[in-house]
Design a protein around this motif. Structure first.
Motif, PDB file in Angstrom:
ATOM      1  N   GLY A 118       0.618  -1.490   0.000  1.00 47.00           N
ATOM      2  CA  GLY A 118      -0.209   0.118   0.132  1.00 47.00           C
ATOM      3  C   GLY A 118       0.141   1.328  -0.644  1.00 47.00           C
ATOM      4  N   LEU A 119       0.243   2.038   0.648  1.00 49.91           N
ATOM      5  CA  LEU A 119       0.980   3.616   0.537  1.00 49.91           C
ATOM      6  C   LEU A 119       0.981   4.458   2.212  1.00 49.91           C
ATOM      7  CD1 LEU A 119      -1.091   4.994  -3.172  1.00 49.91           C
ATOM      8  CD2 LEU A 119       1.777   4.476  -2.760  1.00 49.91           C
ATOM      9  N   THR A 177       8.852  -3.681   2.691  1.00 52.58           N
ATOM     10  CA  THR A 177       8.463  -3.272   3.842  1.00 52.58           C
ATOM     11  C   THR A 177       6.689  -3.106   4.245  1.00 52.58           C
ATOM     12  OG1 THR A 177      10.348  -1.737   4.092  1.00 52.58           O
ATOM     13  CG2 THR A 177       8.889  -1.510   5.625  1.00 52.58           C
ATOM     14  N   GLY A 178       6.418  -3.835   5.374  1.00 55.09           N
ATOM     15  CA  GLY A 178       4.778  -3.889   5.926  1.00 55.09           C
ATOM     16  C   GLY A 178       4.252  -2.188   6.081  1.00 55.09           C
ATOM     17  N   LEU A 179       2.943  -2.193   5.925  1.00 54.26           N
ATOM     18  CA  LEU A 179       2.391  -1.206   6.086  1.00 54.26           C
ATOM     19  C   LEU A 179       2.463   0.209   7.423  1.00 54.26           C
ATOM     20  CD1 LEU A 179      -1.117  -1.269   3.753  1.00 54.26           C
ATOM     21  CD2 LEU A 179       1.283   0.652   3.626  1.00 54.26           C
ATOM     22  N   SER A 215      15.431  18.379  14.587  1.00 57.30           N
ATOM     23  CA  SER A 215      16.534  19.895  14.457  1.00 57.30           C
ATOM     24  C   SER A 215      16.308  20.208  13.113  1.00 57.30           C
ATOM     25  CB  SER A 215      17.373  18.513  13.157  1.00 57.30           C
ATOM     26  OG  SER A 215      18.404  17.391  14.738  1.00 57.30           O
ATOM     27  N   ASN A 216      14.913  20.609  12.989  1.00 54.66           N
ATOM     28  CA  ASN A 216      14.472  21.885  12.092  1.00 54.66           C
ATOM     29  C   ASN A 216      12.505  22.796  12.702  1.00 54.66           C
ATOM     30  OD1 ASN A 216      13.515  23.780  10.010  1.00 54.66           O
ATOM     31  ND2 ASN A 216      14.885  22.832   8.768  1.00 54.66           N
ATOM     32  N   LEU A 217      12.911  23.915  13.824  1.00 50.76           N
ATOM     33  CA  LEU A 217      11.889  24.507  14.714  1.00 50.76           C
ATOM     34  C   LEU A 217      11.313  25.012  13.186  1.00 50.76           C
ATOM     35  CD1 LEU A 217      13.579  26.877  16.665  1.00 50.76           C
ATOM     36  CD2 LEU A 217      12.011  24.809  17.334  1.00 50.76           C
ATOM     37  N   SER A 218      11.108  24.963  12.227  1.00 49.44           N
ATOM     38  CA  SER A 218       9.793  25.083  10.902  1.00 49.44           C
ATOM     39  C   SER A 218       9.391  24.157  10.903  1.00 49.44           C
ATOM     40  CB  SER A 218      10.629  26.126  10.083  1.00 49.44           C
ATOM     41  OG  SER A 218      11.463  25.084   9.110  1.00 49.44           O
ATOM     42  N   VAL A 219       9.441  22.900  11.324  1.00 51.77           N
ATOM     43  CA  VAL A 219       8.222  21.488  11.016  1.00 51.77           C
ATOM     44  C   VAL A 219       7.957  21.055  12.338  1.00 51.77           C
ATOM     45  CG1 VAL A 219       9.007  19.666   9.905  1.00 51.77           C
ATOM     46  CG2 VAL A 219      10.343  21.140   9.472  1.00 51.77           C
ATOM     47  N   GLY A 220       6.320  20.934  12.262  1.00 53.33           N
ATOM     48  CA  GLY A 220       6.392  21.001  13.448  1.00 53.33           C
ATOM     49  C   GLY A 220       4.736  20.846  13.103  1.00 53.33           C
ATOM     50  N   PRO A 221       4.488  20.101  14.752  1.00 52.59           N
ATOM     51  CA  PRO A 221       2.736  19.341  14.754  1.00 52.59           C
ATOM     52  C   PRO A 221       1.982  20.560  14.473  1.00 52.59           C
ATOM     53  CG  PRO A 221       3.900  20.193  16.490  1.00 52.59           C
ATOM     54  CD  PRO A 221       4.554  20.618  16.084  1.00 52.59           C
ATOM     55  N   PRO A 222       0.412  19.898  14.795  1.00 50.28           N
ATOM     56  CA  PRO A 222      -0.108  17.967  14.140  1.00 50.28           C
ATOM     57  C   PRO A 222       0.218  17.748  12.933  1.00 50.28           C
ATOM     58  CG  PRO A 222      -1.658  20.173  13.870  1.00 50.28           C
ATOM     59  CD  PRO A 222      -0.653  20.844  14.231  1.00 50.28           C
ATOM     60  N   LEU A 223       0.835  16.509  12.970  1.00 47.70           N
ATOM     61  CA  LEU A 223       0.799  15.447  11.823  1.00 47.70           C
ATOM     62  C   LEU A 223      -0.635  14.502  11.176  1.00 47.70           C
ATOM     63  CD1 LEU A 223       3.940  13.886  13.419  1.00 47.70           C
ATOM     64  CD2 LEU A 223       3.757  16.307  12.566  1.00 47.70           C
ATOM     65  N   ASP A 224      -0.798  14.743  10.078  1.00 46.43           N
ATOM     66  CA  ASP A 224      -1.249  14.126   9.193  1.00 46.43           C
ATOM     67  C   ASP A 224      -1.181  12.809   9.063  1.00 46.43           C
ATOM     68  OD1 ASP A 224      -3.677  15.452   9.109  1.00 46.43           O
ATOM     69  OD2 ASP A 224      -2.889  17.689   8.315  1.00 46.43           O
ATOM     70  N   MET A 225      -1.392  11.698   8.964  1.00 49.90           N
ATOM     71  CA  MET A 225      -0.915  10.059   8.135  1.00 49.90           C
ATOM     72  C   MET A 225      -2.480   9.867   7.719  1.00 49.90           C
ATOM     73  SD  MET A 225       1.926   7.601  10.161  1.00 49.90           S
ATOM     74  CE  MET A 225       0.846   6.538  11.118  1.00 49.90           C
ATOM     75  N   VAL A 226      -2.051   9.068   6.487  1.00 50.87           N
ATOM     76  CA  VAL A 226      -3.101   8.535   5.750  1.00 50.87           C
ATOM     77  C   VAL A 226      -1.840   7.250   5.890  1.00 50.87           C
ATOM     78  CG1 VAL A 226      -4.183   7.966   3.438  1.00 50.87           C
ATOM     79  CG2 VAL A 226      -4.283  10.062   5.045  1.00 50.87           C
ATOM     80  N   VAL A 227      -2.276   5.954   5.631  1.00 49.76           N
ATOM     81  CA  VAL A 227      -1.971   4.752   5.550  1.00 49.76           C
ATOM     82  C   VAL A 227      -3.500   4.135   4.610  1.00 49.76           C
ATOM     83  CG1 VAL A 227      -1.682   2.346   5.924  1.00 49.76           C
ATOM     84  CG2 VAL A 227      -0.711   4.321   7.467  1.00 49.76           C
ATOM     85  N   TYR A 228      -2.858   3.369   3.406  1.00 49.81           N
ATOM     86  CA  TYR A 228      -3.735   3.029   2.085  1.00 49.81           C
ATOM     87  C   TYR A 228      -3.185   1.490   2.168  1.00 49.81           C
ATOM     88  CZ  TYR A 228      -5.756   2.426  -2.176  1.00 49.81           C
ATOM     89  OH  TYR A 228      -6.232   1.760  -3.271  1.00 49.81           O
ATOM     90  N   GLU A 229      -4.100   0.571   1.724  1.00 45.49           N
ATOM     91  CA  GLU A 229      -4.059  -0.624   1.287  1.00 45.49           C
ATOM     92  C   GLU A 229      -3.866  -1.045  -0.259  1.00 45.49           C
ATOM     93  OE1 GLU A 229      -6.105  -3.824   4.640  1.00 45.49           O
ATOM     94  OE2 GLU A 229      -5.690  -2.077   5.827  1.00 45.49           O
TER      95      GLU A 229
END
Lengths: 276, 276
Positions: free
Chosen positions: A12-13, A170-172, A189-203
């Motif tokens: 998947g993705l 590799t498994g999903l 290491s980089n303050l300009s990257v920050g939460p919240p995170l969005d994650m999608v797992v597609y089978e």
């Protein structure tokens, strides 16, 4: 800045994005950088964006109405009727070019580069999953088994763990963990990257997903990864032998000046000495 | 490119540099980027350089003859008679400015930026050890206990391990190991950083050192670090739980869509839907 990663596996993705934007360190905001396009049973597509926010927002807006025509008489191709992810990605590339035509000259006058980077992946009924990276010129490349992932934005800190772990087999869930460790290293290491995170797992071959999650810093799994990874890295470091400067009385490999095969470094000891 | 790191500890100083230069990936050469200036009992100084090679070589060449004068009547200060590392670093800064005066205009005409970055550290009898980073303008900053190291060149890949390990109390051998792991991570991810490596370890108040080593890829200690670090990182990754997508029947922390505190990501499912 931004950090987004898209991974294509046999199973998947996986897509992951942060949500911090900044115009200087004194002007930080939260914008989601992931969009899901889903028509259950027919197509499932995810778009991640990095670069100038006004450009990526414009691209996302007009992507919904963008139409590709080979000739004036051809039936228009959109992301909703394209019969392949390749064609859907061409529609996206054309949307980038339309924004370029509208904005690039004015941006240039203001000294702003036309900078947008996109990851676009998914599956359309009738073919396998595909994953693309789209550049500012609207051109794009596709992921292959040798390099089954794309990163956009601040890619360096999070790249080593992807290289060590990911293969098409590799498994999903393992890939999702890998993407989150990669994101954790980047945020550290980089303050300009920050939460919240969005994650999608597609089978594969599902043409829809319910594995869509927004992860903040209170998320128990992410907290476990964050502290566990840091602590265990330190344990690994401590478990490796320190260098030894002479070669007596040890069975571990040695770091010795005597053992060096290359010409040792020249020391300069007077003002008159020449370098070469 | 280049990767160099200089570390200042209570116990001494550690310097490490690669030796690869490139003018495009099709033009790679080996140049040593470390110079030691040593007058036993009086002063010990190390210079590391990154950036345009013609500039850094010119700086190194004229540093040997550079003289700083506050007024036309003052006695000239050189790196060999300066009574503090701060003054020696001012001499170095002036050497950078002299090269700028000679070359910058011609470089600009050719579209080449005046780009040089230097790490300069050591000890002069009468004061403690000091470590500086010098910029293209000849200005410089000094390392402090909060940030006891400087990197120049390709710094990103090798930075996380330095941040996790180094404090002023770190021992010299452990810091040398840390610098080598940092270099190994950098070489793995950036082809334009490469061997042989030059490393110097200086013990406080010695004003000389014999811990000077040139490390190639056959060095047994470096080989052990390279393979041990990679293998154990992978074991750490495997030891962390994969995410679980529902919250039933497990004691490990969960990654659940239900558990997300933030607004879940919007899915777009028809061409007519608006983004906002």
């Amino acid at each position: 800045m931004t950090y987004c990663v898209g991974i294509k596996l046999n199973a998947g993705l996986v897509f992951l994005s942060d949500s911090r934007t900044n115009a200087g360190v004194d002007n930080i905001s939260t914008y989601r950088k992931m969009i899901i396009y889903e028509k259950p049973g027919d197509r499932f597509m995810v778009l991640l964006s990095a670069g100038n926010l006004s450009i990526s927002q414009s691209v996302r807006e007009i992507l919904q109405i963008e139409q590709l025509k080979e000739t004036p008489e051809s039936a228009p191709v959109t992301i909703w009727n394209a019969t392949s992810m390749f064609d859907a990605c061409r529609v996206l590339g054309q949307a980038v070019r339309h924004v370029y035509e509208r904005d690039a000259q004015s941006l240039k006058r203001a000294g702003v580069e036309f900078n947008v980077n996109l990851i676009f992946g998914g599956q359309i009924a009738g073919e396998g999953m595909r994953l693309f990276q789209v550049y500012s010129a609207g051109n794009f490349i596709e992921a292959t088994p040798e390099t089954p992932y794309f990163q956009i934005g601040e890619y360096k800190y999070g790249k080593p763990v992807l290289d060590r772990v990911l293969t098409p087999d590799t498994g999903l869930d393992e890939a999702a963990k890998c993407a989150l460790v990669s994101m954790d290293s980047t945020m550290k290491s980089n303050l300009s990257v920050g939460p919240p995170l969005d994650m999608v797992v597609y089978e594969a071959n599902r043409f829809e997903t319910d594995k869509v999650v927004c992860i903040d810093m209170q998320n128990p799994y992410f907290r476990m990864l964050h502290s566990g990874w840091g602590q265990k890295l330190r344990e690994v470091f401590d478990s490796l032998d320190d260098p030894v400067w002479d070669d007596a009385h040890t069975e571990t490999p040695l770091l010795t000046a005597a053992g060096a095969r290359n010409k040792p470094l020249r020391k300069i000891s007077t003002p008159e000495e020449k370098l070469i």
